[in-house]
Write an enzyme that holds these catalytic residues in place. Structure first.
Site, mmCIF file in Angstrom:
data_model
loop_
_atom_site.group_PDB
_atom_site.id
_atom_site.type_symbol
_atom_site.label_atom_id
_atom_site.label_comp_id
_atom_site.label_asym_id
_atom_site.label_seq_id
_atom_site.Cartn_x
_atom_site.Cartn_y
_atom_site.Cartn_z
ATOM 1 N N ILE A 189 22.057 -38.784 -21.302
ATOM 2 C CA ILE A 189 22.270 -38.456 -19.893
ATOM 3 C C ILE A 189 22.659 -36.992 -19.804
ATOM 4 C CG2 ILE A 189 23.477 -39.058 -17.773
ATOM 5 C CD1 ILE A 189 21.847 -41.372 -18.991
ATOM 6 N N VAL A 199 44.594 -39.610 -20.863
ATOM 7 C CA VAL A 199 44.522 -41.041 -21.150
ATOM 8 C C VAL A 199 44.972 -41.382 -22.572
ATOM 9 C CG1 VAL A 199 42.722 -41.490 -19.446
ATOM 10 C CG2 VAL A 199 42.082 -40.960 -21.819
ATOM 11 N N ALA A 240 31.997 -43.846 -34.024
ATOM 12 C CA ALA A 240 33.029 -44.825 -34.366
ATOM 13 C C ALA A 240 33.847 -45.216 -33.139
ATOM 14 C CB ALA A 240 33.945 -44.259 -35.455
ATOM 15 N N SER A 241 34.147 -44.229 -32.311
ATOM 16 C CA SER A 241 34.938 -44.537 -31.110
ATOM 17 C C SER A 241 34.166 -45.439 -30.159
ATOM 18 C CB SER A 241 35.343 -43.238 -30.395
ATOM 19 O OG SER A 241 34.250 -42.598 -29.766
ATOM 20 N N LYS A 242 32.881 -45.172 -29.975
ATOM 21 C CA LYS A 242 32.099 -45.975 -29.036
ATOM 22 C C LYS A 242 31.767 -47.353 -29.607
ATOM 23 C CE LYS A 242 32.038 -43.085 -25.647
ATOM 24 N NZ LYS A 242 32.768 -43.397 -24.387
ATOM 25 N N TYR A 254 32.577 -39.722 -32.870
ATOM 26 C CA TYR A 254 32.161 -40.226 -31.560
ATOM 27 C C TYR A 254 31.539 -41.622 -31.684
ATOM 28 C CZ TYR A 254 29.754 -40.411 -27.042
ATOM 29 O OH TYR A 254 29.303 -40.790 -25.795
ATOM 30 N N ASN A 271 36.105 -44.528 -17.980
ATOM 31 C CA ASN A 271 35.014 -43.607 -18.287
ATOM 32 C C ASN A 271 35.418 -42.386 -19.107
ATOM 33 O OD1 ASN A 271 32.357 -42.111 -17.717
ATOM 34 N ND2 ASN A 271 33.843 -40.816 -16.643
ATOM 35 N N SER A 283 28.286 -46.403 -25.255
ATOM 36 C CA SER A 283 27.164 -45.491 -25.481
ATOM 37 C C SER A 283 26.170 -46.175 -26.405
ATOM 38 C CB SER A 283 27.662 -44.188 -26.137
ATOM 39 O OG SER A 283 26.583 -43.376 -26.567
#
Length: 250
Positions: free
Chosen positions: A188, A64, A157-159, A155, A90, A142
């Site tokens: 999860i 992606v 920063a990306s979310k 992570y 996702n 998230s």
């Protein structure tokens, strides 16, 4: 229920974990599925199992983070089915790394997959949805996109970017009949989390952070995606839905 009979649902990161659980939920409710993943073995296994149950499935191996691969894949899905009614955006990656030790390549990899990749897929699908008169885009964010967590700067920063991307797309695409929402899971238990965290870490996490007294399962998330994609959520857009066992209530 067959809420999605006659609907086409495209799911990225569909080979395992939450993505696979989401695919199974939409299949159970009658949808035809386009499954995308960069891990061919997981993708083939998921597609075979779903097809054996009678679900119409198309599977495509896609990175992606590569905008050209994304466009080719989305075009192939649209050609096969004639439309895309729901996008479950996702695909994502994560690992622990202290902020002072993050190398440029590691920062770039997480941003390329988790944020850039999410944008490429959403943009490509949204163009088709606008032309067909509407649809639903659901982005995987998230709780790490809402609050900080040590050792996950890239992570997080990306979310966080996914949350604001979702709100902005909702503002722009509503006029085209496209609803855009994000789901923010807490802890999860998935193959990705199992590769990062020890049993001792998980036990302590439950005791100190989760009021419901357990970690989440992929099935705890898949039903939320099904709800947001359904007509029951017809007046919900631009939202971030937290599913975390009460963690952010502290």
């Amino acid at each position: 229920m067959n809420r999605f009979e006659g609907k086409v649902v495209l799911i990225t990161g569909a080979g395992r974990g939450i993505g696979r659980a989401i695919a199974e939920r939409f299949a159970d409710e009658g949808a035809s599925l386009a499954l995308l993943s960069n891990v061919e073995a997981d993708l083939n296994e998921a597609a075979s199992e779903l097809a054996a149950k009678g679900t119409i499935v198309q599977s495509l191996v896609v990175d992606v983070s590569d905008a050209e691969q994304v466009e080719r894949a989305v075009s192939a899905v649209a050609e096969r089915f004639g439309r895309i009614d729901v996008l479950v955006n996702n695909a994502g990656i994560a690992w622990e790394e202290p902020v002072l030790e993050i190398k440029p390549d590691n920062w770039k990899k997480i941003i390329d997959v988790n944020l850039n990749g999410m944008f490429w897929v959403a943009q490509s699908v949204a163009k088709r949805m606008a032309a067909q008169g509407g649809g639903v885009i659901l982005n995987m964010a998230s709780t790490n996109g809402l609050v900080g967590e040590a050792n996950y700067a890239h992570y997080n920063a990306s979310k966080g970017g996914v949350v604001l991307l979702t709100k902005t797309m909702a503002l722009e695409l509503g006029v085209s009949g496209i609803r855009v929402n994000a789901v923010c899971p807490g802890y999860i238990q998935t193959p990705m989390s199992a590769a990062i965290d020890s049993p001792e870490f998980i036990e302590n996490y439950i005791k100190t952070k989760i009021p419901l007294g357990r970690v989440g399962k992929p099935e705890d998330i898949s039903g939320v995606f099904a709800f947001l994609a359904s007509d029951d959520a017809a007046f919900i857009t631009g939202e971030t839905i937290v599913v975390d066992g009460g963690q952010l209530a502290f």
